[in-house]
Design a protein around this motif. Structure first.
Motif, PDB file in Angstrom:
ATOM      1  N   TYR A 113     120.400 -44.971 -59.677  1.00  0.00           N
ATOM      2  CA  TYR A 113     120.536 -46.258 -58.983  1.00  0.00           C
ATOM      3  C   TYR A 113     119.352 -46.588 -58.071  1.00  0.00           C
ATOM      4  CZ  TYR A 113     122.187 -43.083 -55.315  1.00  0.00           C
ATOM      5  OH  TYR A 113     122.298 -42.050 -54.406  1.00  0.00           O
ATOM      6  N   SER A 114     118.603 -45.577 -57.620  1.00  0.00           N
ATOM      7  CA  SER A 114     117.535 -45.849 -56.657  1.00  0.00           C
ATOM      8  C   SER A 114     116.447 -46.743 -57.242  1.00  0.00           C
ATOM      9  CB  SER A 114     116.916 -44.530 -56.180  1.00  0.00           C
ATOM     10  OG  SER A 114     116.313 -43.825 -57.252  1.00  0.00           O
ATOM     11  N   ASN A 115     116.117 -46.549 -58.521  1.00  0.00           N
ATOM     12  CA  ASN A 115     115.065 -47.365 -59.135  1.00  0.00           C
ATOM     13  C   ASN A 115     115.496 -48.818 -59.315  1.00  0.00           C
ATOM     14  OD1 ASN A 115     112.504 -45.752 -60.399  1.00  0.00           O
ATOM     15  ND2 ASN A 115     114.279 -44.424 -60.090  1.00  0.00           N
ATOM     16  N   LEU A 116     116.792 -49.041 -59.480  1.00  0.00           N
ATOM     17  CA  LEU A 116     117.272 -50.423 -59.584  1.00  0.00           C
ATOM     18  C   LEU A 116     116.993 -51.180 -58.295  1.00  0.00           C
ATOM     19  CD1 LEU A 116     120.721 -49.926 -61.393  1.00  0.00           C
ATOM     20  CD2 LEU A 116     118.596 -50.786 -62.373  1.00  0.00           C
ATOM     21  N   PHE A 117     117.295 -50.554 -57.172  1.00  0.00           N
ATOM     22  CA  PHE A 117     117.051 -51.208 -55.886  1.00  0.00           C
ATOM     23  C   PHE A 117     115.557 -51.344 -55.617  1.00  0.00           C
ATOM     24  CE2 PHE A 117     121.352 -49.582 -55.311  1.00  0.00           C
ATOM     25  CZ  PHE A 117     121.992 -50.651 -54.696  1.00  0.00           C
ATOM     26  N   GLY A 118     114.816 -50.247 -55.816  1.00  0.00           N
ATOM     27  CA  GLY A 118     113.398 -50.259 -55.490  1.00  0.00           C
ATOM     28  C   GLY A 118     112.599 -51.247 -56.311  1.00  0.00           C
ATOM     29  N   SER A 119     112.826 -51.272 -57.626  1.00  0.00           N
ATOM     30  CA  SER A 119     112.049 -52.173 -58.477  1.00  0.00           C
ATOM     31  C   SER A 119     112.471 -53.623 -58.293  1.00  0.00           C
ATOM     32  CB  SER A 119     112.195 -51.765 -59.940  1.00  0.00           C
ATOM     33  OG  SER A 119     113.552 -51.746 -60.329  1.00  0.00           O
TER      34      SER A 119
END
Length: 593
Positions: A113-119
């Motif tokens: 899930y972290s890459n969804l928020f970051g990108s």
């Protein structure tokens, strides 16, 4: 019922009722669907962020907003990475390859899930990178988590990671064939025929999921209106070579900028510096904002009149000859914008920037050809699409993925011949200068990944720390021969490292060195060990790669070498133990899927 019993019962039921192959196929469907959902969520999140930033704003001041938005986005992503997710976002595909190579295909579950928020924040606020790498990381992390939950072996988890990547690419481009080829060409270094079915199913599942949820193409689709003309072949040859050189330029700029950004110790300072730099670049060249696919659509539809619309500096220029100059400026600046975004803490990938850069390169070449008016004119849209294929092939070192992606985006194989030609030429051109892609070069350079050689791959996956033998008895350089004879009586080894108080290696003594005098009573009392010891033929550092270790064995002809850790004696490493470990790992490394 005890906590976790249901999980055990589920695994037992699976073992009894489902064959391993069928279970992998079932998981590939689930992973493909989840990757498709993640792709839709990410794209919708980016649209939402962009909409919130631009809603109700005055178009006359849009360029001034561009100065602030990227800076704000990078600061937010840096804070999220440091305080919420507690790890940097990383470099997408490179992290996946590292996980497969060195972490037994285990990816941190926060990556789901972290890459969804970051990108979403990075790209939504104008970071000049793509969404493909983050969504591939998300799909792969989901796959790894599923593999860990179901207690699959590392090799089967690697296959599931390939399924997650295939489903993600298929979903975001609606291109199932390209998704499969991307996994085979980039993610899974070794695949046998049994792996194709799970990859195909995951790719189809990802594509169908995105189509059902999004009801449109996730990124873009273009219907060809002009055929391929065989007489344009010489121009496509030129385009192929230029795409290879542009790919090389993109790669070298990315290395240089990211290395420089890494010298800035403070993440917040990096974000500030990077945000200001990106804002200035977008201020001059607005098409650099975000993914840039809308600008590619403008080029594909031949709307030259709209190319300079959002440019604060150039919108009043009415000379059509300025268009190639502006496009060339984009080609020069885009690699810097992407590299700064990634190097300053943004979350994104090089997949999208390579497509953008390829599109503007193809358009620029076609525009120059048409301006010269040598032999008729060439299709701007065809050259734009084929250019996308060429630069993607060169930057990613993935020629087949590039060919089939553009073929699927255009809904047919009309351009298949020029796609194949340009992809091959671009890849060959950059391969002459750079053997490895942006994804793999850093890993290979640090000895963390060998992509083409099975023997070196297995050898490189072995870790020195796990092979060091620490059961050898050591002796002080000021000890006597008698002290050494006492050690010989209790030791099972015939090598004795000579170590001082600071644990520094002063030399080594073997049983052969003392065989003739070891039973001499006078020598036992008077001979000092320091006078008998000799330097080893070479030493091994704990930072050496296994290839470097084997090179030292080969050069010296030794069977045992001491290992030093920051100059301190650590133990001994033997060639025979390396061979035994190599044989065991080679057996485990054989693909089962």
């Amino acid at each position: 019922m005890k906590s976790g019993n249901w999980r055990v019962q589920l695994l037992v039921w699976r073992i009894k009722h489902l064959r391993s192959r069928n279970f992998i196929i079932l998981l590939s469907i689930i992973i493909g669907c989840l990757a498709g959902v993640a792709a839709v969520l990410l794209k919708e999140a980016v649209h939402l962020v962009e909409s919130l930033l631009t809603r109700g704003s005055d178009a006359n001041y849009a360029n001034y907003y561009y100065l602030a938005y990227p800076l704000l986005g990078l600061l937010i992503t840096t804070i999220l990475a440091k305080y919420l997710f507690r790890e940097p976002f990383g470099h997408g595909v490179t992290d996946i390859l590292y996980a497969i190579s060195k972490k037994s295909s285990n990816i941190n579950r926060r990556k789901t899930y972290s890459n969804l928020f970051g990108s979403a924040i990075t790209v939504g606020f104008g970071g000049s990178v793509g969404l493909e790498a983050p969504i591939v990381m998300t799909g792969s992390a989901i796959a790894s988590a599923v593999g860990q939950f179901t207690h699959l072996q590392a090799k089967k988890r690697a296959l599931l990671i390939g399924c997650g990547a295939a489903g993600a690419i298929s979903a975001i481009f609606n291109s199932p064939i390209a998704g499969v080829i991307f996994s085979i060409e980039v993610i899974l270094t070794q695949v046998n025929i049994n792996a194709f079915i799970p990859l195909l199913i995951a790719s189809v599942a990802g594509s169908l999921t995105s189509m059902l949820l999004y009801h449109d193409d996730i990124l873009f689709r273009f219907t060809l209106s002009e055929p391929f003309v065989a007489t344009d072949t010489p121009y496509f040859i030129i385009l192929g070579v230029i795409c290879g050189l542009v790919s090389l330029y993109f790669t070298r700029v990315t290395y240089t900028v990211e290395d420089w950004m890494a010298t800035l110790q403070s993440p917040i300072y990096r974000a500030l510096m990077g945000g200001i730099a990106i804002g200035l670049m977008i201020f001059v060249f607005p098409p650099l904002y975000g993914e840039g696919y809308n600008f590619i659509k403008v080029l594909l539809h031949g709307k030259e009149a709209n190319i300079l619309d959002n440019s604060l500096f150039f919108y009043k220029i009415d000379n059509p000859l300025f268009i190639p100059v502006f496009i060339f400026g984009l080609i020069l600046v885009k690699p810097f914008a992407s590299a700064v975004t990634l190097g300053s803490g943004g979350n994104g990938g090089i997949f999208g920037p390579s497509l953008f850069l390829g599109g503007v390169t193809g358009f620029w070449v076609a525009r120059i050809i048409n301006s010269l008016g040598l032999i008729g004119s060439v299709s701007l849209s065809n050259f734009t699409l084929v250019g996308m294929c060429g630069v993607m092939s060169g930057v990613l070192h993935a020629p087949l993925t590039a060919i089939f992606l553009i073929a699927e985006i255009t809904g047919g194989y009309t351009l298949f011949v020029p796609l194949m030609l340009v992809s091959a030429l671009s890849y060959s051109t950059i391969y002459y200068f750079e053997r490895y892609s942006l994804y793999t070069r850093g890993l290979v350079k640090r000895g963390l990944l060998i992509t083409n050689d099975q023997d070196q791959l297995v050898l490189d996956q072995m870790e020195i720390d796990k092979l060091v033998e620490k059961d050898l008895l050591t002796i002080h350089p000021e000890a006597t021969l008698g002290d050494l004879v006492n050690l010989v009586q209790v030791s099972r080894r015939n090598i004795f490292p000579v170590i001082n108080e600071q644990k520094e290696l002063m030399g080594i003594i073997t049983l052969d060195d003392i065989r003739e005098i070891m039973f001499d009573t006078e020598a036992q009392q008077n001979v000092i060990i320091g006078t008998l010891s000799h330097a080893p033929p070479d030493v091994v550092s704990h930072r050496d790669t296994m290839q470097e270790v084997m090179d030292k064995f080969e050069k010296t002809g030794a069977w045992n070498l001491p290992v030093l850790n920051h100059g301190k004696y650590e133990g001994l490493i033997s060639k025979s133990r390396i061979f035994n470990a190599y044989r065991r790992r080679l057996i485990r490394h054989r693909p089962e899927y």
